[in-house]
Scaffold this motif. Structure first.
Motif, short mmCIF file in Angstrom:
data_model
loop_
_atom_site.label_atom_id
_atom_site.label_comp_id
_atom_site.label_asym_id
_atom_site.label_seq_id
_atom_site.Cartn_x
_atom_site.Cartn_y
_atom_site.Cartn_z
N GLY A 115 50.00 51.39 49.18
CA GLY A 115 51.31 50.97 49.62
C GLY A 115 51.39 49.55 50.14
N ASP A 116 50.27 48.99 50.61
CA ASP A 116 50.29 47.63 51.13
C ASP A 116 49.17 46.83 50.49
OD1 ASP A 116 50.59 45.29 52.49
OD2 ASP A 116 50.19 46.12 54.47
N LEU A 117 49.50 46.17 49.40
CA LEU A 117 48.53 45.39 48.65
C LEU A 117 47.87 44.31 49.51
CD1 LEU A 117 47.39 45.07 45.78
CD2 LEU A 117 49.25 43.47 45.32
N ASN A 118 48.58 43.82 50.52
CA ASN A 118 48.04 42.76 51.37
C ASN A 118 46.86 43.23 52.21
OD1 ASN A 118 49.83 40.76 50.50
ND2 ASN A 118 51.41 41.55 51.86
N ASN A 119 46.70 44.53 52.39
CA ASN A 119 45.59 45.05 53.18
C ASN A 119 44.33 45.31 52.35
OD1 ASN A 119 46.83 44.99 55.70
ND2 ASN A 119 47.79 46.97 55.38
N ILE A 120 44.41 45.12 51.04
CA ILE A 120 43.25 45.32 50.18
C ILE A 120 42.63 43.96 49.90
CG2 ILE A 120 42.42 46.15 47.95
CD1 ILE A 120 44.84 48.04 47.92
N ILE A 121 41.36 43.83 50.20
CA ILE A 121 40.66 42.57 49.97
C ILE A 121 40.55 42.31 48.47
CG2 ILE A 121 38.44 41.37 50.21
CD1 ILE A 121 38.07 43.02 52.82
N HIS A 122 40.90 41.08 48.08
CA HIS A 122 40.74 40.60 46.71
C HIS A 122 39.87 39.34 46.79
CE1 HIS A 122 44.21 43.15 46.05
NE2 HIS A 122 44.20 42.89 44.76
N ARG A 123 38.92 39.23 45.88
CA ARG A 123 38.07 38.04 45.83
C ARG A 123 37.84 37.67 44.37
NH1 ARG A 123 34.40 40.71 50.02
NH2 ARG A 123 35.15 39.82 51.97
N ILE A 124 37.55 36.40 44.16
CA ILE A 124 37.12 35.96 42.84
C ILE A 124 35.74 36.57 42.59
CG2 ILE A 124 36.41 33.97 41.46
CD1 ILE A 124 38.56 32.35 42.98
N HIS A 125 35.52 37.02 41.37
CA HIS A 125 34.25 37.66 41.00
C HIS A 125 33.64 36.91 39.82
CE1 HIS A 125 31.45 41.07 40.77
NE2 HIS A 125 31.54 40.93 39.45
N ARG A 126 32.37 36.76 39.83
CA ARG A 126 31.66 36.12 38.71
C ARG A 126 30.99 37.21 37.89
NH1 ARG A 126 29.89 31.07 37.13
NH2 ARG A 126 27.90 31.08 36.03
N LEU A 127 31.50 37.41 36.69
CA LEU A 127 30.89 38.39 35.79
C LEU A 127 29.60 37.84 35.20
CD1 LEU A 127 33.84 39.68 33.55
CD2 LEU A 127 32.57 41.00 35.23
N PRO A 128 28.64 38.69 34.94
CA PRO A 128 27.48 38.24 34.15
C PRO A 128 27.96 37.74 32.79
CG PRO A 128 27.07 40.40 35.13
CD PRO A 128 28.52 40.09 35.35
N SER A 129 27.29 36.75 32.24
CA SER A 129 27.77 36.12 31.00
C SER A 129 27.87 37.12 29.85
CB SER A 129 26.88 34.94 30.62
OG SER A 129 25.55 35.35 30.44
N ASP A 130 26.95 38.10 29.77
CA ASP A 130 27.04 39.05 28.66
C ASP A 130 28.28 39.94 28.77
OD1 ASP A 130 25.75 40.33 30.92
OD2 ASP A 130 25.15 41.97 29.59
N ILE A 131 28.70 40.27 30.00
CA ILE A 131 29.91 41.08 30.19
C ILE A 131 31.14 40.23 29.86
CG2 ILE A 131 31.28 42.42 31.83
CD1 ILE A 131 28.61 43.75 31.14
#
Length: 195
Positions: A115-131
């Motif tokens: 219900g409150d998207l602002n309370n969920i932590i979001h971060r930039i993620h670095r995928l492995p190159s093969d993924i």
């Protein structure tokens, strides 16, 4: 990439067998927007009764699956999550965000449920190159220039593919992470598919 066992069916017996074969560790997902509405216009918020999110099917009996006959249902093997991953592909560019849904009991099965998207932590993620390469390849194989891919990173560090949406939302990802997806889409549109 690993993919959870998944079926779409309106056969109660098939749904029950799938449920039992996965040790009752199964979730239900809608095949469309998941709005429960009454009245003639489901987009008029006064008619919206609720939303259906990814739902765990715990302690179900065979008779609980009898209603499956009324419409196609999507059932998927439940995979434990460390974090959820949203991979947005624009041509050959990869924008990846972590969604830390496991930090609240309300969002364990579906980050939208809290219900409150602002309370969920979001971060930039670095995928492995093969993924990353596999994600780009999937979008290309489907003949798309854009794809929103939902994945799970398991507690053991394995990336598991859940689904791809050819017109998935991305605005909230930009707001929460600063990833500039809109600019990449605009450039792809201006370039018109030219290399």
């Amino acid at each position: 990439m690993p993919i959870p066992a998944t079926i779409t069916t309106n056969d109660p017996e098939e749904a029950w067998k799938f449920y039992i074969s996965h040790g009752s560790k199964v979730v239900y997902k809608t095949l469309s927007d998941g709005l429960l509405a009454s009245g003639k216009d489901p987009w008029d918020r006064q008619f919206v009764l609720g939303e259906v999110y990814t739902t765990p099917l715990e302690n179900y009996k065979r008779t609980d699956f009898e209603e499956v006959v009324n419409c196609p249902c999507l059932f998927q093997e439940y995979i434990p999550k460390e974090i959820e991953i949203r991979v947005t592909i624009v041509k050959d560019q990869v924008f990846t965000a972590e969604i830390h849904s496991q930090e609240s009991p309300a969002t364990i099965y579906d980050w939208r449920r809290g219900g409150d998207l602002n309370n969920i932590i979001h971060r930039i993620h670095r995928l492995p190159s093969d993924i990353s390469e596999k994600c780009i390849s999937l979008v290309e194989r489907l003949g798309l220039n854009f794809g929103a891919i939902d994945m799970i990173l398991t507690p053991s560090g394995e990336y598991v593919f859940l689904e791809i949406n050819p017109n998935g939302q991305y605005g909230w990802i930009e707001v929460r992470t600063g990833l500039n997806i809109s600019e990449a889409i605009a450039k792809a549109l201006v370039d018109g598919g030219k290399e």
